[in-house]
Scaffold this active site. Structure first.
Site, short mmCIF file in Angstrom:
data_model
loop_
_atom_site.label_atom_id
_atom_site.label_comp_id
_atom_site.label_asym_id
_atom_site.label_seq_id
_atom_site.Cartn_x
_atom_site.Cartn_y
_atom_site.Cartn_z
N GLN A 142 -30.25 21.82 30.44
CA GLN A 142 -29.51 21.03 29.45
C GLN A 142 -30.20 20.84 28.10
OE1 GLN A 142 -27.46 16.58 28.91
NE2 GLN A 142 -28.12 17.25 30.92
N GLU A 164 -34.63 14.71 32.58
CA GLU A 164 -33.89 13.68 31.85
C GLU A 164 -34.47 12.28 32.05
OE1 GLU A 164 -31.59 11.36 29.73
OE2 GLU A 164 -31.16 13.51 29.69
N ASP A 172 -32.26 14.77 27.54
CA ASP A 172 -31.92 16.19 27.39
C ASP A 172 -31.12 16.45 26.12
OD1 ASP A 172 -33.16 17.50 29.57
OD2 ASP A 172 -31.65 16.75 30.95
N GLY A 214 -29.10 -6.09 17.52
CA GLY A 214 -29.16 -6.01 16.08
C GLY A 214 -29.34 -7.34 15.38
N GLY A 215 -29.43 -8.42 16.14
CA GLY A 215 -29.57 -9.73 15.53
C GLY A 215 -28.28 -10.53 15.56
#
Length: 424
Positions: free
Chosen positions: A30, A151, A180, A255-256
């Site tokens: 992959q 992976e 991958d 993200g806050g």
């Protein structure tokens, strides 16, 4: 998907961006095939070179007997395919000719495998000085260089697993194939940069991408939080306890801004809606769900997710990912110059073809540095909005109440035809 066609010539014939570029695809499974498939989608002529027994994924997880598996076709459509025994003298002669005719060569064999075939980088560039030779390996230069990776190994070594899951559960692998296919996207970026540079220099170059490095790059938000943790608990996290490493925080947004997956109708196992609240939407959402008073009393801060930060040095060995010798030794987590901060650690190989240097004879990338600019004044950059703290505290209290009531939480298009035939 972005349309990369353009019109060329007087006839207005549609043409893909990489039309005329031939790729010798010596990849399998992959991580490599995902990269060469992207190149094929962009218009390159990708010739997949397989062992006489074929790519191993042709037979893996078949849903129909004696038919190429979906695993194989989903990663190798849009390619031409040939088989070649590179262990024979005739096979080596044909491989030499394929290298001579190609613009790009990509492989993801175990460390040293292609060299043992007799095709070192020195030999490859001797055959074709213009070729871009890209390799995918599990790890970069360091103590794990000769180790293979898969992976979930890449997810574990790149920092993804340790930061995925709920705080009272084990590390989890993500369903997205960031080890991958995520690495494959990084490989494509390196190849395209090298091809662009070749237009100016006339020479090809070596592109090396490690799966561990690619995963770490995709975990940059957690690397950010690892350094912020030096100054105390992270206010926007729903967790109650903080140790030396960034905790797993379930479905928090990261993200806050407050965010969580909320169960919704009709109540099936995957019936959830993800709700994220940015500052401008805090009051309207509070009013919508009948908490208008809360919307007036509390606010999401002007700089969501900001934590109080002192102007002091951040140890490079703080946390599992940054202190791993393979990462630090390879230069993938490096200090960046900053006019306010004390040289924060940032992910990303600041070297290699992205550094703008022509490299035609090095396995290891040349050293480089970058400057991160922050135009805010220190008082603004270090501001801690009270709204974030209030919201995080309220959410932690709510979760404690839910745990008391509920008890311990339980964790609990048809594929394209792959053309096979002789190389024309």
């Amino acid at each position: 998907m972005t349309d990369t066609t353009a019109t060329t010539g007087t006839t207005g014939t549609p043409a893909k961006a990489l039309e005329g570029i031939r790729v010798l695809d010596m990849t399998h499974v992959q991580s490599g095939p995902s990269a060469t498939q992207l190149l094929a989608w962009l218009g390159a002529d990708v010739v997949k070179l397989e062992a006489p027994t074929g790519d191993i994924t042709r037979k893996q997880l078949r849903d129909l007997p004696d038919v190429d598996s979906l695993y194989f076709t989903m990663l190798n459509c849009n390619k031409r395919s040939i088989t070649l025994n590179t262990k024979t003298e005739r096979g080596k002669e044909i491989l030499t000719e394929l290298i001579r005719r190609s613009d790009v060569m990509v492989e993801n064999f175990g460390p040293g495998a292609v060299d043992r075939m007799g095709f070192t980088w020195d030999r490859v560039k001797e055959i074709n000085p213009r070729i871009v030779y890209a390799s995918v390996k599990g790890f970069g230069e360091g103590p794990y260089t000769d180790f293979k990776a898969y992976e979930v190994v890449a997810q574990a070594m790149g920092g993804s697993m340790s930061t995925t899951g709920f705080e009272d559960g084990p590390p989890l692998a993500t369903g997205a194939q960031i080890g991958d296919s995520g690495t494959g996207v990084h490989v494509v970026a390196g190849i395209l940069a090298a091809l662009y540079q070749r237009e100016r220099t006339g020479r090809g170059q070596r592109v090396n991408v490690a799966m561990q490095h690619a995963v770490l790059n995709l975990c940059r938000v957690k690397l950010r939080d690892q350094q912020r943790l030096t100054h105390g608990p992270l206010a926007e996290y729903p967790n109650e306890d903080f140790g030396a490493e960034v905790p797993r925080s379930g479905n928090a947004s990261g993200g806050g801004q407050p965010g969580w997956a909320v169960k919704c109708a009709p109540g099936g196992p995957n019936d959830y809606v993800y709700v994220i609240v940015q500052p401008v939407g805090w009051r309207p959402l509070s009013e919508l769900i009948g908490l208008a008073r809360a919307g007036r009393r509390s606010r999401v801060g002007d700089a969501p997710g900001a934590a109080a930060e002192a102007e002091q040095d951040v140890p490079a060995d703080r946390g599992v990912v940054v202190r791993a010798p393979q990462v630090g030794g390879a230069g993938t987590a490096e200090r960046a110059q900053h006019p306010v901060r004390a040289d924060p650690v940032h992910q990303g190989d600041h070297r290699g073809p992205f550094a703008g240097r022509q490299r035609d004879d090095r396995q290891g990338p040349a050293s480089g540095a970058r400057r991160v600019h922050d135009r805010r004044q220190p008082a603004q950059a270090l501001r801690l909005p009270g709204g974030d703290q209030q919201f995080a505290a309220a959410r932690r209290a709510q979760r404690r109440g839910l745990r008391r009531r509920a008890g311990p939480r339980r964790r609990g298009a048809a594929p394209a035809q792959v053309e096979r035939g002789d190389l024309r």
